[in-house]
Motif scaffolding. Structure first.
Motif, PDB file in Angstrom:
ATOM      1  N   VAL A   4      -5.473  -0.864   2.120  1.00 17.83           N
ATOM      2  CA  VAL A   4      -4.172  -0.205   1.995  1.00 17.83           C
ATOM      3  C   VAL A   4      -3.232  -1.153   1.253  1.00 17.83           C
ATOM      4  CG1 VAL A   4      -2.238   0.863   3.204  1.00 17.83           C
ATOM      5  CG2 VAL A   4      -4.556   1.025   4.149  1.00 17.83           C
ATOM      6  N   ILE A   5      -2.783  -0.723   0.102  1.00 17.51           N
ATOM      7  CA  ILE A   5      -1.872  -1.529  -0.721  1.00 17.51           C
ATOM      8  C   ILE A   5      -0.483  -0.933  -0.573  1.00 17.51           C
ATOM      9  CG2 ILE A   5      -1.387  -2.415  -3.022  1.00 17.51           C
ATOM     10  CD1 ILE A   5      -4.273  -1.675  -3.801  1.00 17.51           C
ATOM     11  N   ALA A   6       0.436  -1.712   0.001  1.00 21.05           N
ATOM     12  CA  ALA A   6       1.808  -1.214   0.130  1.00 21.05           C
ATOM     13  C   ALA A   6       2.433  -1.097  -1.257  1.00 21.05           C
ATOM     14  CB  ALA A   6       2.636  -2.157   0.990  1.00 21.05           C
ATOM     15  N   ALA A   7       3.327  -0.146  -1.399  1.00 24.07           N
ATOM     16  CA  ALA A   7       3.993   0.010  -2.691  1.00 24.07           C
ATOM     17  C   ALA A   7       4.746  -1.264  -3.065  1.00 24.07           C
ATOM     18  CB  ALA A   7       4.956   1.188  -2.640  1.00 24.07           C
ATOM     19  N   THR A   8       5.206  -2.008  -2.057  1.00 20.53           N
ATOM     20  CA  THR A   8       5.978  -3.219  -2.326  1.00 20.53           C
ATOM     21  C   THR A   8       5.103  -4.461  -2.494  1.00 20.53           C
ATOM     22  OG1 THR A   8       6.292  -3.352   0.064  1.00 20.53           O
ATOM     23  CG2 THR A   8       8.134  -2.479  -1.225  1.00 20.53           C
TER      24      THR A   8
ATOM     25  N   GLU B  22      12.648  14.683  -5.098  1.00 24.73           N
ATOM     26  CA  GLU B  22      13.920  13.965  -4.964  1.00 24.73           C
ATOM     27  C   GLU B  22      13.934  13.133  -3.673  1.00 24.73           C
ATOM     28  OE1 GLU B  22      17.780  15.824  -6.336  1.00 24.73           O
ATOM     29  OE2 GLU B  22      18.020  15.830  -4.165  1.00 24.73           O
ATOM     30  N   GLY B  23      14.157  11.852  -3.822  1.00 28.23           N
ATOM     31  CA  GLY B  23      14.255  10.982  -2.655  1.00 28.23           C
ATOM     32  C   GLY B  23      12.927  10.562  -2.071  1.00 28.23           C
ATOM     33  N   GLU B  24      11.852  11.165  -2.524  1.00 29.38           N
ATOM     34  CA  GLU B  24      10.530  10.826  -2.005  1.00 29.38           C
ATOM     35  C   GLU B  24      10.109   9.471  -2.562  1.00 29.38           C
ATOM     36  OE1 GLU B  24       6.731  13.669  -1.153  1.00 29.38           O
ATOM     37  OE2 GLU B  24       7.340  13.479  -3.242  1.00 29.38           O
ATOM     38  N   LEU B  25       9.385   8.717  -1.765  1.00 26.71           N
ATOM     39  CA  LEU B  25       8.944   7.407  -2.262  1.00 26.71           C
ATOM     40  C   LEU B  25       7.462   7.210  -2.018  1.00 26.71           C
ATOM     41  CD1 LEU B  25       8.512   5.036   0.139  1.00 26.71           C
ATOM     42  CD2 LEU B  25      10.961   5.318   0.318  1.00 26.71           C
ATOM     43  N   LEU B  26       6.896   6.362  -2.855  1.00 25.51           N
ATOM     44  CA  LEU B  26       5.492   5.985  -2.693  1.00 25.51           C
ATOM     45  C   LEU B  26       5.436   4.895  -1.632  1.00 25.51           C
ATOM     46  CD1 LEU B  26       2.500   5.949  -3.633  1.00 25.51           C
ATOM     47  CD2 LEU B  26       3.180   4.297  -5.383  1.00 25.51           C
ATOM     48  N   ARG B  27       4.755   5.181  -0.531  1.00 25.82           N
ATOM     49  CA  ARG B  27       4.650   4.198   0.560  1.00 25.82           C
ATOM     50  C   ARG B  27       3.473   3.246   0.338  1.00 25.82           C
ATOM     51  NH1 ARG B  27       3.195   0.841   3.207  1.00 25.82           N
ATOM     52  NH2 ARG B  27       3.181   0.517   5.468  1.00 25.82           N
ATOM     53  N   SER B  28       2.335   3.808  -0.060  1.00 23.12           N
ATOM     54  CA  SER B  28       1.148   2.955  -0.205  1.00 23.12           C
ATOM     55  C   SER B  28       0.067   3.695  -0.980  1.00 23.12           C
ATOM     56  CB  SER B  28       0.601   2.564   1.184  1.00 23.12           C
ATOM     57  OG  SER B  28       0.224   3.728   1.898  1.00 23.12           O
ATOM     58  N   VAL B  29      -0.934   2.931  -1.345  1.00 19.95           N
ATOM     59  CA  VAL B  29      -2.144   3.498  -1.948  1.00 19.95           C
ATOM     60  C   VAL B  29      -3.334   2.966  -1.153  1.00 19.95           C
ATOM     61  CG1 VAL B  29      -3.625   3.527  -3.993  1.00 19.95           C
ATOM     62  CG2 VAL B  29      -1.150   3.702  -4.256  1.00 19.95           C
ATOM     63  N   THR B  30      -4.213   3.864  -0.756  1.00 19.21           N
ATOM     64  CA  THR B  30      -5.410   3.455  -0.021  1.00 19.21           C
ATOM     65  C   THR B  30      -6.626   3.578  -0.929  1.00 19.21           C
ATOM     66  OG1 THR B  30      -4.446   4.215   2.060  1.00 19.21           O
ATOM     67  CG2 THR B  30      -6.833   3.889   2.016  1.00 19.21           C
ATOM     68  N   LEU B  31      -7.332   2.470  -1.070  1.00 17.92           N
ATOM     69  CA  LEU B  31      -8.583   2.466  -1.839  1.00 17.92           C
ATOM     70  C   LEU B  31      -9.727   2.585  -0.834  1.00 17.92           C
ATOM     71  CD1 LEU B  31      -7.857  -0.494  -4.317  1.00 17.92           C
ATOM     72  CD2 LEU B  31      -7.273   1.929  -4.565  1.00 17.92           C
ATOM     73  N   PRO B  32     -10.522   3.642  -0.919  1.00 19.29           N
ATOM     74  CA  PRO B  32     -11.561   3.849   0.097  1.00 19.29           C
ATOM     75  C   PRO B  32     -12.699   2.842  -0.022  1.00 19.29           C
ATOM     76  CG  PRO B  32     -11.705   5.514  -1.613  1.00 19.29           C
ATOM     77  CD  PRO B  32     -10.483   4.717  -1.915  1.00 19.29           C
ATOM     78  N   THR B  33     -13.309   2.590   1.118  1.00 20.18           N
ATOM     79  CA  THR B  33     -14.364   1.579   1.180  1.00 20.18           C
ATOM     80  C   THR B  33     -15.516   1.891   0.227  1.00 20.18           C
ATOM     81  OG1 THR B  33     -13.805   1.230   3.488  1.00 20.18           O
ATOM     82  CG2 THR B  33     -15.913   0.359   2.759  1.00 20.18           C
ATOM     83  N   TYR B  34     -15.901   3.178   0.155  1.00 16.85           N
ATOM     84  CA  TYR B  34     -17.052   3.492  -0.697  1.00 16.85           C
ATOM     85  C   TYR B  34     -16.783   3.127  -2.156  1.00 16.85           C
ATOM     86  CZ  TYR B  34     -14.710   7.782  -2.334  1.00 16.85           C
ATOM     87  OH  TYR B  34     -13.837   8.670  -2.900  1.00 16.85           O
ATOM     88  N   ALA B  35     -15.527   3.293  -2.590  1.00 18.59           N
ATOM     89  CA  ALA B  35     -15.206   2.933  -3.975  1.00 18.59           C
ATOM     90  C   ALA B  35     -15.194   1.417  -4.150  1.00 18.59           C
ATOM     91  CB  ALA B  35     -13.858   3.514  -4.364  1.00 18.59           C
TER      92      ALA B  35
END
Lengths: 278, 189
Positions: free
Chosen positions: A61-65, A158-171
């Motif tokens: 899990v990569i946080a947007a920040t 509007e106002g929505e933010l990217l919280r994180s990106v999850t890279l799955p284990t299989y990938a």
């Protein structure tokens, strides 16, 4: 540079009503790099306290920040062969020095939605799933490859933010191959192509970025033949759909992409070289 | 707004900072530290390089509010920082030292005016300064490199300075200066 029109800075934790002229502030390296006359208020994500990188049973899990530097330093668990050298290859595809990596965030690069955004290339190629947070607390998830819809365009509301990106284990357990080309060495990517071969099910995925306005992904249950891959690419990106800007003509981007795709196919369909056999 | 942060080892408060102000502006116009230079304003030239919580950043791209509670080192603080980590602060030009002399605050451990960090002295000795505009950024970047890598290869040096542009020197003297500082560092050890 100074942003003379900005009159307020707010803590993102307060979740205040979104207003015209608001912008989320992550690392700030894009916002402060060119005039932003439309921005009146910065909503600072710096205090959110999100863990930059979390290894979970589902993947990474990569946080947007998370900064690019933090991602580049990530030490992958055994078996996650996709991380290295792919993460560093993508970090080095920025048109920026490592000093920028110390402030620039993964989320910021993805949300800029530029065709040459290397964090888009990386996370789209590794089947990244974006988690988006609405101001009312609502959560939705979608693939990074669908998050970016065009040059500078994305699905954020509007106002929505990217919280994180999850890279799955299989990938992350896949074999990958990377090719990038630009008009000059270390220049802005004109074509960035990543191949992924899943050792578990034998599937082959090709992700094209930079040469197209948005990520293009081709999935094959087994590695395709050269002609099959070329035909699939030509069908997925018809004439006129290649990206065109000062960093490369569409015809040249097409040429690079087709060439890189075949190189990647050849690389991933040969047996990997065992350590010590190079 | 008010921003409180540590600059070159001293806690500082900047008042009436406007929300869109960059760290570079705060340093130059509010803190009286003009060493960091304002050139491209888009993170390419590196002449505004400072260290933020130890890592080099382009201060033109950092919002002033982002440094609240954090630690910044500018080119003006390099000599002090070199002293703190045990390196020699070397004597600069005698005339400059005399001109810049002032009484030290009671108990202060700061380098005296005119005293230079080893990397600064190496730049002088190697003739790595021409017009001087890019020099502060190069010094901060080179100092950071030598702190984490005392025996850098040429590739390491080029990588570390890759985000700093110089339009005068052609870089060779700058590379010489970093090699010289690294060699002197080895001698000290």
């Amino acid at each position: 540079m100074d942003l003379g029109t900005v009159t307020q800075m707010r803590d993102a934790r307060r979740r205040e009503q979104w207003r015209p002229g608001d912008a989320y502030l992550g690392g700030g390296t894009y916002l402060f790099s060119e005039p932003q006359p439309h921005i009146r208020r910065l909503v600072d994500l710096g205090s959110m306290g999100w863990e930059p990188l979390e290894v979970t049973p589902d993947g990474l899990v990569i946080a947007a920040t998370c900064t690019v530097a933090q991602l580049n330093r990530f030490t992958a668990p055994p078996g996650w062969q996709a991380c290295h050298p792919l993460i560093e290859q993508c970090c080095r595809s920025f048109l920026a020095s490592f000093k920028i990596w110390n402030m620039a965030t993964v989320g910021g690069n993805i949300c800029n939605a530029l065709p040459a955004g290397p964090m888009i290339s990386l996370t789209a190629a590794l089947e990244g799933e974006a988690t988006l947070l609405a101001l009312d607390g609502g959560v939705r998830r979608l693939p990074v490859a669908e998050f970016v819809t065009g040059n500078g365009r994305k699905v954020l509301r509007e106002g929505e933010l990217l919280r994180s990106v999850t890279l799955p284990t299989y990938a992350l357990r896949s074999r990958t191959a990377f090719r990038q080309g630009s008009l000059h060495r270390l220049g802005r990517s004109a074509a960035l192509v990543i191949g992924r071969h899943d050792p578990a099910d034998g599937s082959f995925t090709l992700t094209v970025t930079a040469s197209t306005p948005r990520p293009v992904r081709l999935w094959f249950p087994l590695p395709p033949a050269a002609a099959q891959l070329r035909a699939a690419l030509e069908q997925a990106v018809p004439p006129g759909a290649w990206f065109d800007d000062i960093y490369g003509l569409p015809e040249w981007r097409r040429h690079l992409t087709l060439r890189f795709a075949e190189e990647i196919r050849a690389e991933l369909t040969t047996a990997p070289v065992a350590p010590g056999e190079e | 707004m008010r921003v409180t942060f540590t600059v070159n080892g001293r806690e500082q408060e900047a008042d009436d900072v406007w929300e869109g102000e960059s760290l570079l502006y705060v340093l130059r116009e509010r803190m009286g530290l003009p060493g960091s230079k304002n050139a491209c304003e888009q993170g390419e030239c590196g002449s505004c390089t400072v260290r933020l919580d130890d890592v080099p950043v382009c201060s033109c791209l950092v919002a002033a509010g982002q440094v609240q509670g954090r630690e910044v080192v500018t080119v003006e603080g390099l000599a002090d920082q070199a002293r703190e980590r045990g390196g020699r602060a070397t004597d600069g030009t005698t005339l400059d030292q005399a001109k810049g002399w002032q009484a030290k605050p009671h108990g202060a451990q700061a380098a005296q005016p005119g005293q230079l960090a080893p990397i600064q002295q190496a730049f002088i000795d190697a003739g790595a300064v021409q017009c001087g505009f890019c020099t502060p950024g190069l010094l901060v970047a080179a100092d950071e490199l030598l702190e984490r890598n005392s025996s850098p290869t040429d590739a390491d040096i080029r990588e570390a300075l890759s985000g700093n542009l110089c339009r005068c020197t052609g870089y060779e003297k700058i590379l010489d200066a970093v090699r010289l500082a690294a060699a002197r560092q080895d001698e000290v050890v």
